[in-house]
Design a protein around this motif. Sequence first.
Motif, PDB file in Angstrom:
ATOM      1  N   PHE A 162       0.755  -1.142   0.047  1.00 27.44           N
ATOM      2  CA  PHE A 162      -0.007  -0.098  -0.035  1.00 27.44           C
ATOM      3  C   PHE A 162       0.851   1.117   0.187  1.00 27.44           C
ATOM      4  O   PHE A 162       1.758   1.438   0.894  1.00 27.44           O
ATOM      5  N   ILE A 163       0.686   2.269  -0.878  1.00 27.96           N
ATOM      6  CA  ILE A 163       1.335   3.213  -1.148  1.00 27.96           C
ATOM      7  C   ILE A 163       0.464   4.637  -1.029  1.00 27.96           C
ATOM      8  O   ILE A 163      -0.466   4.443  -1.606  1.00 27.96           O
ATOM      9  N   ALA A 164       0.808   5.538  -0.198  1.00 23.16           N
ATOM     10  CA  ALA A 164       0.047   6.791  -0.349  1.00 23.16           C
ATOM     11  C   ALA A 164       1.021   8.112  -0.797  1.00 23.16           C
ATOM     12  O   ALA A 164       2.395   7.990  -0.249  1.00 23.16           O
ATOM     13  N   VAL A 165       0.807   8.904  -1.440  1.00 24.75           N
ATOM     14  CA  VAL A 165       1.245  10.016  -1.630  1.00 24.75           C
ATOM     15  C   VAL A 165       0.324  11.475  -0.955  1.00 24.75           C
ATOM     16  O   VAL A 165      -0.398  11.937  -1.965  1.00 24.75           O
ATOM     17  N   PRO A 166       0.423  11.604   0.248  1.00 29.14           N
ATOM     18  CA  PRO A 166      -0.520  12.652   0.787  1.00 29.14           C
ATOM     19  C   PRO A 166      -0.439  13.957   0.340  1.00 29.14           C
ATOM     20  O   PRO A 166      -1.592  14.619   0.257  1.00 29.14           O
ATOM     21  N   LYS A 167       0.591  14.429  -0.500  1.00 35.16           N
ATOM     22  CA  LYS A 167       0.731  15.571  -1.016  1.00 35.16           C
ATOM     23  C   LYS A 167      -0.388  15.905  -2.130  1.00 35.16           C
ATOM     24  O   LYS A 167      -0.971  16.827  -2.420  1.00 35.16           O
ATOM     25  N   PHE A 168      -0.611  14.851  -2.826  1.00 30.34           N
ATOM     26  CA  PHE A 168      -1.568  14.793  -4.051  1.00 30.34           C
ATOM     27  C   PHE A 168      -2.875  14.122  -3.706  1.00 30.34           C
ATOM     28  O   PHE A 168      -3.830  14.708  -4.435  1.00 30.34           O
ATOM     29  N   ALA A 169      -3.031  13.165  -2.950  1.00 30.55           N
ATOM     30  CA  ALA A 169      -4.188  12.267  -2.450  1.00 30.55           C
ATOM     31  C   ALA A 169      -4.244  11.890  -1.208  1.00 30.55           C
ATOM     32  O   ALA A 169      -3.461  11.504  -0.764  1.00 30.55           O
ATOM     33  N   SER A 170      -5.435  11.806  -0.588  1.00 35.20           N
ATOM     34  CA  SER A 170      -5.528  11.430   0.644  1.00 35.20           C
ATOM     35  C   SER A 170      -5.874   9.795   0.818  1.00 35.20           C
ATOM     36  O   SER A 170      -6.140   9.573   1.841  1.00 35.20           O
ATOM     37  N   ASP A 171      -5.624   9.207  -0.310  1.00 33.02           N
ATOM     38  CA  ASP A 171      -6.187   7.717  -0.539  1.00 33.02           C
ATOM     39  C   ASP A 171      -4.851   6.998  -0.412  1.00 33.02           C
ATOM     40  O   ASP A 171      -3.808   7.439  -1.145  1.00 33.02           O
ATOM     41  N   ALA A 172      -4.838   5.874  -0.129  1.00 30.99           N
ATOM     42  CA  ALA A 172      -3.832   4.778  -0.364  1.00 30.99           C
ATOM     43  C   ALA A 172      -4.045   4.095  -1.546  1.00 30.99           C
ATOM     44  O   ALA A 172      -5.322   3.511  -1.507  1.00 30.99           O
ATOM     45  N   PHE A 173      -3.144   3.493  -2.258  1.00 35.71           N
ATOM     46  CA  PHE A 173      -3.307   2.771  -3.144  1.00 35.71           C
ATOM     47  C   PHE A 173      -2.625   1.299  -3.103  1.00 35.71           C
ATOM     48  O   PHE A 173      -1.560   1.445  -2.687  1.00 35.71           O
ATOM     49  N   LEU A 174      -3.132   0.447  -3.693  1.00 33.26           N
ATOM     50  CA  LEU A 174      -2.682  -0.919  -3.629  1.00 33.26           C
ATOM     51  C   LEU A 174      -1.527  -1.213  -4.726  1.00 33.26           C
ATOM     52  O   LEU A 174      -2.386  -1.003  -5.912  1.00 33.26           O
ATOM     53  N   ILE A 175      -0.544  -1.465  -4.590  1.00 33.04           N
ATOM     54  CA  ILE A 175       0.364  -1.694  -5.831  1.00 33.04           C
ATOM     55  C   ILE A 175       0.996  -3.185  -5.808  1.00 33.04           C
ATOM     56  O   ILE A 175       1.200  -3.610  -4.967  1.00 33.04           O
ATOM     57  N   ALA A 176       0.909  -3.875  -7.090  1.00 31.55           N
ATOM     58  CA  ALA A 176       1.290  -5.033  -7.126  1.00 31.55           C
ATOM     59  C   ALA A 176       2.609  -5.001  -7.837  1.00 31.55           C
ATOM     60  O   ALA A 176       2.688  -4.278  -8.907  1.00 31.55           O
ATOM     61  N   LYS A 177       3.562  -5.492  -7.467  1.00 34.05           N
ATOM     62  CA  LYS A 177       5.168  -5.591  -8.108  1.00 34.05           C
ATOM     63  C   LYS A 177       5.028  -7.108  -8.641  1.00 34.05           C
ATOM     64  O   LYS A 177       5.313  -8.013  -8.007  1.00 34.05           O
TER      65      LYS A 177
END
Length: 244
Positions: free
Chosen positions: A163-178
């Motif tokens: 789970f990755i979040a970029v609070p500066k641009f969005a208040s949501d966390a995103f599920l990333i599959a590597k």
Amino acid sequence: ILVTVDAKKPISSKISLTYLVSNAGWNPTYDIRSEGIDKNVNLNYRANVYQRTGVNWENVKLSLSTTNPRMNQTKPELYPQFLSVYTPRPIMQRNAKMANADAAFAMAPDVEMTASGLSGVVNVVESTLSVSFEIDIPYSIPSTGNPELVDIQSTNLPADYNFIAVPKFASDAFLIAKVKDWEQLNLLPGEANIYFEGAYIGKTYLNGSNTKDELKVSLGAAPKIVVERKELTNFKTKRIIIIH
């Protein structure tokens, strides 16, 4: 079609012609599916095949190649570039300090920077410069220009989830599959449909020219994870600059 034949004696034979047409081709498209964060990622490799040759292709066996004959095949040349000293023109009715400031800005301008194959169906033939997918199942492609969907490969790939979040641009966390071991699939850049736990998530763009060991795929936002961004005032300062 004019054909020149050189034969030592009269003979009856069949002639097979291979020719190139510019109004036929294919574009890659993908379906990426995951049933959970503890499961592998299933990647379906497909092709949108189209043709406008004026002749309908009835029950033909396709061979899809990654070679583009319309691309420029000549190697580009890199020539040296030289920098010259910039000498600003004198500006009348302005003092020397302002002229020097103009020269400094002219010398250093601001720069913006933008930031499991289908067994028995598809044979993958790799050459030095390209890859061809020879499809055993016959397809009919009408000469309408409308794309016809053709299956190429379906492969299960190991993946790690974060789970990755970029609070500066969005208040949501995103599920990333590597996704791992993706290099063997000979992927081309194209659009991909994302499915997670049986639900359609949306579309993304799959960059097949990625040079990293892992292929990152966003599986959508995770509303159960709350992200809060707080500004640290201890590291904030104000400064007034006066330019004469």
